[in-house]
Scaffold this motif. Sequence first.
Motif, short mmCIF file in Angstrom:
data_model
loop_
_atom_site.label_atom_id
_atom_site.label_comp_id
_atom_site.label_asym_id
_atom_site.label_seq_id
_atom_site.Cartn_x
_atom_site.Cartn_y
_atom_site.Cartn_z
N GLY A 182 -14.00 6.62 -1.06
CA GLY A 182 -13.07 7.56 -1.57
C GLY A 182 -11.58 7.03 -1.51
O GLY A 182 -11.42 5.80 -1.01
N ALA A 183 -10.81 7.67 -1.56
CA ALA A 183 -9.27 7.44 -1.70
C ALA A 183 -8.90 7.19 -0.16
O ALA A 183 -9.52 7.81 0.99
N CYS A 184 -8.29 6.25 0.20
CA CYS A 184 -7.82 5.91 1.66
C CYS A 184 -6.77 6.78 1.95
O CYS A 184 -5.75 7.27 1.41
N ALA A 185 -6.94 7.16 3.43
CA ALA A 185 -5.99 8.14 3.73
C ALA A 185 -4.63 7.58 4.03
O ALA A 185 -3.47 7.85 4.09
N ASP A 186 -4.57 6.17 4.37
CA ASP A 186 -3.41 5.59 4.92
C ASP A 186 -3.44 4.04 4.88
O ASP A 186 -4.78 3.52 4.39
N LEU A 187 -2.45 3.11 5.20
CA LEU A 187 -2.52 1.57 5.07
C LEU A 187 -3.45 1.37 6.02
O LEU A 187 -4.47 0.21 5.78
#
Length: 191
Positions: free
Chosen positions: A74-79
């Motif tokens: 899914g979408a990544c939360a952070d770097l």
Amino acid sequence: MATSGKQHTRLGEQAWNKMSKVNAEFFALTYGAMVMQLVQDFEDTAAVNAQLDTMGYNIGVRLIDEFLAKSGTGACADLRDTAETIAKVAFKMFLGVVAEVANWNADGTAFSVVLYDNPLIEFVELPPQHCELLYSNVLCGVIRGALEMVQMKVECRFARDVLRGDDLNEIRVELKEVLAEQMDDQYFEGM
């Protein structure tokens, strides 16, 4: 939603199993022939390195769609989540190897992707006249292009390279800017 290292590894294995496979030796030899042709065409090593980066960038811009469609991420939360996804899912999915994430800077805006096994360098030895060649520089371009498509402008470079005498391959990735999505005004004018 943040994903743990074990989850990234599992997602990488699942994505690898979904992908069509190409013989690793054939892939390495074909890539080598392409690099050799660039060396003959450009003669200047810096120009070859730039061309490999540009080719990788163009691949990354197109590869991100396949990655998002087939990886199950899914979408990544952070770097940090993005870095783990690159190392454990993307590298496994497309190259069949798992990389490690290391050497975070204090700000959390730069990290290294460490490759102990680089399938691009099978059967390769750099001749002395090309010791400045960044043979796998296409990987830096792929990372840069793919991340730009998900709104992250990064600088990417080889910090260490086995072909240049280092003990491992290390790609340094530094976040420069999170890009804002821009809506095209022409799109709305046509409505």
